[in-house]
Write an enzyme that holds these catalytic residues in place. Structure first.
Site, PDB file in Angstrom:
ATOM      1  N   LEU A  52       0.814  -1.216   0.000  1.00  0.00           N
ATOM      2  CA  LEU A  52       0.000   0.000   0.000  1.00  0.00           C
ATOM      3  C   LEU A  52       0.848   1.267   0.000  1.00  0.00           C
ATOM      4  O   LEU A  52       0.419   2.315   0.472  1.00  0.00           O
ATOM      5  CB  LEU A  52      -0.934   0.005   1.216  1.00  0.00           C
ATOM      6  CG  LEU A  52      -1.875  -1.187   1.351  1.00  0.00           C
ATOM      7  CD1 LEU A  52      -2.683  -1.099   2.646  1.00  0.00           C
ATOM      8  CD2 LEU A  52      -2.792  -1.293   0.139  1.00  0.00           C
ATOM      9  N   CYS A  53       2.029   1.192  -0.548  1.00  0.00           N
ATOM     10  CA  CYS A  53       2.989   2.292  -0.532  1.00  0.00           C
ATOM     11  C   CYS A  53       2.946   3.044  -1.860  1.00  0.00           C
ATOM     12  O   CYS A  53       2.613   2.473  -2.902  1.00  0.00           O
ATOM     13  CB  CYS A  53       4.388   1.723  -0.305  1.00  0.00           C
ATOM     14  SG  CYS A  53       5.719   2.932  -0.217  1.00  0.00           S
TER      15      CYS A  53
END
Length: 195
Positions: A70-71
């Site tokens: 989720l970066c």
């Protein structure tokens, strides 16, 4: 007769936890009577539950990258796959190490990581189970890497360590450096051409 190097190696192995050590692959002599541990002494649990033993890739350059699903850097999976496709036939080994250490950006389990890496980005290189990559509870490989390169520890997701054929870190690249950046490709080429 007692083999002092073997005792030292086993003592270090016990102190570093899950890592396994082999006196033939985990040590190189930098001076008479002094041995250094290499990356080949470590293993990771794989995403699929098996083990990834770095000693299985002894003599091959390796790129080890801490990842997160989720970066903002997660799209680097695509660039890592491009590197893998280009350099794996020449001998490069690549391993992704998912970690929730930075911003809680890898909160899910193995199926979530699998969905992101394999289904979304088409990754075909090995991926470990989620691991801690910084601090006192870091995976033994990352504690070793911090000792080997104290000024080049992961500060965020997608930090890249390049290991040479000797099992030592030759280069480290910050998260913002794209996998297909000329600096990384040049360093990989150098590592592959080293004897």
């Amino acid at each position: 007769m007692i083999d002092r190097r073997r005792i030292l190696t086993l003592t270090l192995a016990a102190g570093l936890g899950r890592a396994t050590f082999s006196p033939t692959s985990a040590e190189t002599s930098s001076a008479p009577g002094i041995s250094r541990i290499t990356a080949y002494g470590f293993s990771f649990a794989a995403l699929d539950g098996k083990d990834i033993r770095l000693s299985d890739f002894a003599g091959r350059p390796m790129l080890i990258v801490n990842t997160a699903s989720l970066c903002g850097y997660t799209p680097q999976y695509a660039g890592l796959q491009q590197l893998w496709t280009e350099f794996q036939p020449q001998g490069l080994m690549m391993i992704a190490v998912p970690s929730n250490d930075f911003g809680g950006q890898e909160p899910g389990g193995a199926s979530d990581i699998d969905q992101t890496a394999h289904a979304q980005y088409g990754v075909t290189f090995p991926i470990t189970a989620k691991a801690v990559v910084r601090g006192p509870n870091a995976h033994p490989f990352y504690r070793w890497a911090a000792a080997e390169r104290p000024k080049a520890v992961p500060a965020w997701n997608f930090h890249k360590y390049l290991l040479g054929r000797d099992g030592h870190i030759t280069d480290a690249f910050a998260s913002a450096v794209e996998p297909t950046d000329t600096r990384i490709k040049t360093a990989i080429g150098r590592a592959l051409s080293a004897a």
